[in-house]
Design an enzyme around this catalytic site. Structure first.
Site: not given
Length: 284
Positions: A148, A207, A242
Site C-alpha cells: 500500500e 482503497h 476506507e
C-alpha cells in the site's frame, strides 16, 4: 467490471472483542458489501475460529491489513527490528490462511509513521528480501500481498506507484502486487489516472477514500478519472472503502493516522452511501 467490494472494519468498530466482530460483519453484509478488511492490531487478539465462522455466516471475503512499527520495521538498520518484522509478517500470513482470506495489504515494507530521514538503499533491499520470503509463504496459502502506497507523512519508502513498481521488481514474486489508495494518491501523485495505467496488471488491490477521510464525492479526489482508469486496464480485483473518524477509535492507529476529528457519526449511513457511490462509478 466484476469486483469484490469491501469495507474497512474500522468503519464499524474500534476493537474486536465481544460482539464487535459480528456487528462489523453484519453491518458490511447488510450494506451490500461482499468483503471486509480487518486490521491485525496487537490489541485485537483475533479469535480465528470464531471470526472465520462469522465470515462464512455473513458470506464475506476477507482481507487483512498489517502495518509495521519502529520495533518491526523491516527497512531498519537494526537487525532485531528486521527480524521482528519478518516474524510479524509471517504470523500475518498464518492468520489470514486460518481465516480463509486471500489478501494482506498495508505498509508491509516499512513502519507506519513519519520518518525524519531519507530511506536508504540498504533498507529498501532489506525490505524486499524479507517480503520475498513472505510472498513465498503467502503463495503456498493462495494469498496475495499488496504494497500500500502511503503519503510522505506515513512512510518514507513507497509514496508513488512508480516506486512500488520498482520494489516489485526487487521482490520478483507474482503474488506481490501494488495497492493503490485514492486518499494517498491525492497527496502524492500528479493525477489519478497515470498511476493506474502504469500499474496495469500489477495492480492487485484498491482503497477508496476521500481527501478528508469522510463521505465519498464531497472532497477533492478525482474519482471519475480514477474509476475510468480502472476500467481502461480491466481491473477486476478488490475495491475496499476506507474511512476513519474519531467516532470509532482504535488507539493503535489513531495517532499514526492523525484521526482527530469526527468526519462522520453514523457508520451505517456512511457505508450505504459509499457502497452506492462505488456502484455508480463501476456501472457508469
Amino acid at each position: 467490471m466484476t469486483n469484490s467490494v469491501g469495507i474497512h472494519a474500522l468503519v464499524w468498530v474500534g476493537d474486536w472483542s465481544g460482539d464487535a466482530p459480528k456487528r462489523a460483519m453484519a453491518g458490511a453484509r447488510d450494506c451490500g458489501y461482499d468483503r471486509i478488511e480487518i486490521p491485525l492490531l496487537g490489541s485485537w487478539q483475533i479469535d480465528t475460529g470464531r471470526t472465520r465462522a462469522l465470515l462464512d455466516e455473513c458470506q464475506l471475503a476477507m482481507t487483512a491489513n498489517q502495518f509495521l512499527t519502529e520495533a518491526t520495521d523491516i527497512s531498519s538498520a537494526d537487525p532485531a527490528a528486521v527480524a521482528a518484522g519478518e516474524q510479524l509478517l509471517h504470523r500475518a500470513v498464518e492468520t489470514v490462511a486460518a481465516l480463509g482470506g486471500d489478501y494482506i495489504c498495508g505498509t508491509l515494507y516499512s513502519r507506519l509513521g513519519r520518518y525524519d530521514r531519507q530511506p536508504t538503499e540498504r533498507g529498501r533491499r532489506s525490505s524486499a528480501e524479507v517480503l520475498r520470503g513472505v510472498a513465498d509463504r503467502a503463495a503456498d496459502a493462495g494469498i496475495r500481498i499488496g504494497l500500500e502506497l502511503c503519503n510522505r507523512y506515513e512512510t518514507n519508502l513507497l509514496n508513488t506507484a512508480e516506486q512500488a513498481l520498482e520494489m516489485l521488481e526487487l521482490i520478483d514474486r507474482p503474488n506481490a502486487v501494488v495497492h493503490l489508495d485514492t486518499f494517498h494518491m491525492n497527496l502524492e501523485e500528479t493525477d489519478m489516472v497515470t498511476p493506474v495505467l502504469a500499474c496495469g496488471e500489477r495492480l492487485g488491490y484498491v482503497h477508496i477514500g476521500e481527501s478528508h477521510r469522510g463521505y465519498l464525492g464531497t472532497g477533492t479526489v478525482d474519482f471519475d478519472g480514477f474509476f475510468g482508469a480502472l476500467a481502461r486496464i480491466g481491473y477486476t480485483g478488490p475495491i475496499t472503502f476506507e474511512s476513519f473518524s474519531s467516532a470509532v477509535l482504535a488507539p493503535e492507529l489513531t495517532g499514526a493516522l492523525c484521526i482527530w476529528r469526527d468526519r462522520w457519526q453514523d457508520s451505517a449511513d456512511l457505508a450505504r452511501h459509499a457502497r452506492q457511490f462505488i456502484a455508480q462509478q463501476l456501472t457508469r
